[in-house]
Design a protein around this motif. Structure first.
Motif, PDB file in Angstrom:
ATOM      1  N   VAL A 273       0.839  -1.193   0.000  1.00 51.71           N
ATOM      2  CA  VAL A 273       0.000   0.000   0.000  1.00 51.71           C
ATOM      3  C   VAL A 273       0.872   1.240   0.000  1.00 51.71           C
ATOM      4  CG1 VAL A 273      -1.778   1.270   1.245  1.00 51.71           C
ATOM      5  CG2 VAL A 273      -1.806  -1.234   1.237  1.00 51.71           C
ATOM      6  N   PRO A 274       0.629   2.205  -0.886  1.00 49.12           N
ATOM      7  CA  PRO A 274       1.434   3.433  -0.896  1.00 49.12           C
ATOM      8  C   PRO A 274       1.363   4.154   0.439  1.00 49.12           C
ATOM      9  CG  PRO A 274       0.029   3.292  -2.848  1.00 49.12           C
ATOM     10  CD  PRO A 274      -0.409   2.201  -1.931  1.00 49.12           C
ATOM     11  N   LYS A 275       2.484   4.711   0.865  1.00 47.69           N
ATOM     12  CA  LYS A 275       2.521   5.460   2.108  1.00 47.69           C
ATOM     13  C   LYS A 275       1.686   6.728   1.967  1.00 47.69           C
ATOM     14  CE  LYS A 275       5.503   2.828   4.334  1.00 47.69           C
ATOM     15  NZ  LYS A 275       5.151   2.122   5.589  1.00 47.69           N
ATOM     16  N   MET A 276       0.797   6.961   2.926  1.00 49.05           N
ATOM     17  CA  MET A 276      -0.057   8.140   2.907  1.00 49.05           C
ATOM     18  C   MET A 276       0.106   8.895   4.212  1.00 49.05           C
ATOM     19  SD  MET A 276      -3.590   6.648   1.260  1.00 49.05           S
ATOM     20  CE  MET A 276      -4.357   8.274   1.405  1.00 49.05           C
ATOM     21  N   LYS A 277      -0.218  10.161   4.186  1.00 51.20           N
ATOM     22  CA  LYS A 277      -0.219  10.950   5.399  1.00 51.20           C
ATOM     23  C   LYS A 277      -1.323  11.975   5.314  1.00 51.20           C
ATOM     24  CE  LYS A 277       3.272  14.254   3.740  1.00 51.20           C
ATOM     25  NZ  LYS A 277       4.579  14.878   4.046  1.00 51.20           N
ATOM     26  N   ARG A 278      -1.735  12.465   6.472  1.00 49.14           N
ATOM     27  CA  ARG A 278      -2.815  13.441   6.516  1.00 49.14           C
ATOM     28  C   ARG A 278      -2.327  14.799   6.025  1.00 49.14           C
ATOM     29  NH1 ARG A 278      -5.961  13.461  12.067  1.00 49.14           N
ATOM     30  NH2 ARG A 278      -6.888  15.200  10.931  1.00 49.14           N
ATOM     31  N   SER A 279      -3.280  15.582   5.547  1.00 44.22           N
ATOM     32  CA  SER A 279      -2.966  16.899   5.009  1.00 44.22           C
ATOM     33  C   SER A 279      -2.919  17.924   6.136  1.00 44.22           C
ATOM     34  CB  SER A 279      -4.034  17.302   3.987  1.00 44.22           C
ATOM     35  OG  SER A 279      -3.983  18.693   3.719  1.00 44.22           O
ATOM     36  N   PHE A 280      -1.767  18.554   6.315  1.00 44.93           N
ATOM     37  CA  PHE A 280      -1.659  19.607   7.309  1.00 44.93           C
ATOM     38  C   PHE A 280      -2.520  20.807   6.918  1.00 44.93           C
ATOM     39  CE2 PHE A 280       0.563  23.588   8.595  1.00 44.93           C
ATOM     40  CZ  PHE A 280       0.241  23.533   9.939  1.00 44.93           C
ATOM     41  N   TYR A 281      -2.597  21.090   5.624  1.00 41.65           N
ATOM     42  CA  TYR A 281      -3.429  22.207   5.171  1.00 41.65           C
ATOM     43  C   TYR A 281      -4.873  22.002   5.608  1.00 41.65           C
ATOM     44  CZ  TYR A 281      -6.212  25.119   2.047  1.00 41.65           C
ATOM     45  OH  TYR A 281      -7.137  26.007   1.549  1.00 41.65           O
ATOM     46  N   ALA A 282      -5.404  20.789   5.388  1.00 42.20           N
ATOM     47  CA  ALA A 282      -6.793  20.505   5.774  1.00 42.20           C
ATOM     48  C   ALA A 282      -6.952  20.580   7.281  1.00 42.20           C
ATOM     49  CB  ALA A 282      -7.211  19.135   5.252  1.00 42.20           C
ATOM     50  N   ALA A 283      -6.018  19.981   8.020  1.00 39.44           N
ATOM     51  CA  ALA A 283      -6.123  19.964   9.482  1.00 39.44           C
ATOM     52  C   ALA A 283      -6.097  21.373  10.052  1.00 39.44           C
ATOM     53  CB  ALA A 283      -4.984  19.122  10.063  1.00 39.44           C
ATOM     54  N   ARG A 284      -5.218  22.224   9.538  1.00 37.34           N
ATOM     55  CA  ARG A 284      -5.137  23.597  10.045  1.00 37.34           C
ATOM     56  C   ARG A 284      -6.385  24.396   9.681  1.00 37.34           C
ATOM     57  NH1 ARG A 284      -0.399  27.343   7.815  1.00 37.34           N
ATOM     58  NH2 ARG A 284      -1.635  26.966   5.931  1.00 37.34           N
ATOM     59  N   ASP A 285      -6.886  24.213   8.463  1.00 36.12           N
ATOM     60  CA  ASP A 285      -8.088  24.923   8.033  1.00 36.12           C
ATOM     61  C   ASP A 285      -9.272  24.588   8.932  1.00 36.12           C
ATOM     62  OD1 ASP A 285      -9.734  26.417   5.938  1.00 36.12           O
ATOM     63  OD2 ASP A 285     -10.686  24.448   5.920  1.00 36.12           O
ATOM     64  N   LEU A 286      -9.470  23.317   9.213  1.00 29.88           N
ATOM     65  CA  LEU A 286     -10.604  22.911  10.040  1.00 29.88           C
ATOM     66  C   LEU A 286     -10.384  23.246  11.506  1.00 29.88           C
ATOM     67  CD1 LEU A 286     -13.099  21.725   8.697  1.00 29.88           C
ATOM     68  CD2 LEU A 286     -11.079  21.322   7.341  1.00 29.88           C
ATOM     69  N   TYR A 287      -9.130  23.256  11.953  1.00 37.05           N
ATOM     70  CA  TYR A 287      -8.827  23.708  13.316  1.00 37.05           C
ATOM     71  C   TYR A 287      -9.275  25.151  13.507  1.00 37.05           C
ATOM     72  CZ  TYR A 287      -6.005  25.353  17.263  1.00 37.05           C
ATOM     73  OH  TYR A 287      -5.590  25.939  18.438  1.00 37.05           O
ATOM     74  N   LYS A 288      -8.909  26.012  12.565  1.00 36.56           N
ATOM     75  CA  LYS A 288      -9.284  27.427  12.686  1.00 36.56           C
ATOM     76  C   LYS A 288     -10.801  27.590  12.655  1.00 36.56           C
ATOM     77  CE  LYS A 288      -6.484  28.838   9.348  1.00 36.56           C
ATOM     78  NZ  LYS A 288      -5.722  29.741   8.441  1.00 36.56           N
TER      79      LYS A 288
END
Length: 398
Positions: free
Chosen positions: A68-83
């Motif tokens: 399975v290709p290595k994946m990671k969460r999007s910091f851009y998305a996480a920061r946008d929804l945090y704000k």
């Protein structure tokens, strides 16, 4: 002192983990009790659909972690929804004077710019005109305003004062819910009741096929979910997100939406407990299971201080090697034994509503669907005025 306070800015998080408190220290408080006969697997579809699918099912080979290709969460998305969840801690006044233009648009006093179209025309003439809803890109910022700038620079950002005024204006809320229903119909979904429960509409097959291929609509859905929370309908989010989870993970009708619903839609929900329930359901049905990125991090699993190496959903920092005793306990216990999966039926046809997901939102299992929007308007408008919008106002980490 005034100048110092005026120049102070909230320090924004710099990692995905800092943005996401879903699995914080209170994350075990809403874990369902374990039962001896709980298989940890819930039914995604009705028995009749399961029988039909059985004949078409083809065996799938298990995938190894290496394949399975290595994946990671999007910091851009996480920061946008945090704000968003924290009400924009570094919020600045909008670039235009506060003229309540969003409210005046919803009162049918001014048209949207640049098209010059009034809200009543959209609500009465655009419903079912799917080509217009698909190809016009200026209306969505007016129908679902936010405290952030969208692609239509003629649209005005919401302000705190305008939000309060909007939530106390019955006519504006009535039209806002009509606009929400119009967009749901565009996506093949219908609004069932005053709690925000939703189900497949009669045209769901055609519309889901389009939605699966027209991925720019995923950005629109994120905006719609955010706007629901801003204007007093926080409780409407979880039922819609749950439908998209089920359709993308279980029924495979919206496979292209999987990433958006997990990376964006779930994280528009302000109550951590509700996010956890949605993510437990998602983890239960996500394949391959070991590639699930959205927690809980292994270090925060119930039962001790870790001992497992960092995995999907964690920061990627390797934990200390396990002791022999910890390793023995880990081998004896299934990694999902304490995950608290919900064992619920998720059928949501025209006569059934999704299971209870939003605490205090009044969702019911097995509730009857409404016969039409006309009988719902008064009750729907009151939904925003009663208490649903206050579900997330308690002091909880977001």
């Amino acid at each position: 002192m005034g100048n110092l306070l005026g120049s102070w800015r909230f320090k924004e998080p710099s990692t995905v983990e800092e943005c996401d408190s879903t699995w914080g220290s209170d994350s075990e408080s809403d874990e369902p009790p374990a039962s001896g006969d709980d298989s940890g697997i819930s039914d995604c579809v009705s028995p009749a659909e399961s029988e039909r699918a059985a004949g078409d099912a083809s065996p799938q080979l298990p995938e190894s972690p290496e394949s399975v290709p290595k994946m990671k969460r999007s910091f851009y998305a996480a920061r946008d929804l945090y704000k968003y969840r924290h009400s924009y801690p570094n919020y600045r006044k909008s670039r235009q004077p506060n003229e309540y233009r969003n409210l005046r648009f919803y009162l049918n006093k001014i048209p949207l710019v640049p098209d010059g179209i009034y809200i009543e025309e959209i609500l009465t003439k655009w419903r079912g005109d799917y080509d217009k809803l698909e190809h016009n890109h200026t209306y969505i910022q007016w129908l679902f305003p936010l405290r952030e700038q969208g692609l239509n620079f003629y649209a005005h950002e919401l302000t705190q004062e305008e939000i309060k005024e909007f939530q106390s204006t019955r006519e504006a809320k009535r039209r806002f819910l009509a606009a929400y229903s119009l967009m749901l119909d565009f996506y093949g979904i219908k609004l069932l009741d005053k709690s925000g429960n939703v189900a497949r509409a009669a045209n769901w097959q055609e519309r889901f096929q389009h939605l699966n291929e027209s991925q720019h609509n995923y950005l629109r859905i994120t905006r719609i979910l955010k706007s629901l929370g801003e204007l007093g309908y926080e409780a409407f989010k979880a039922p819609l997100v749950r439908v998209f989870l089920e359709e993308s993970l279980c029924r495979d009708t919206l496979p292209n939406m999987q990433h958006s619903v997990l990376e964006y839609y779930v994280y528009t929900v302000r109550l951590p407990a509700t996010r956890r329930r949605l993510l437990r359901y998602a983890r239960q049905h996500y394949r391959p299971a070991h590639a699930f990125l959205w927690g809980p991090p292994p270090a925060k699993k119930r039962g001790g201080s870790g001992g497992t190496s960092a995995g999907a959903g964690s920061s990627g920092i390797r934990a200390p090697a396990p002791t022999p005793e910890q390793q023995r306990r880990g081998e004896e216990e299934s990694p999902y034994a304490s995950s608290g999966f919900l064992n619920v039926s998720t059928s949501y046809d025209a006569t059934m509503c999704p299971p209870d997901l939003a605490p205090g939102a009044g969702l019911k299992k097995g509730c009857s669907s409404s016969s039409g929007m006309s009988g719902l308007e008064g009750a729907l408008v009151m939904a925003g005025a009663r208490g649903e919008r206050n579900d997330y106002n308690e002091i909880v980490p977001l």
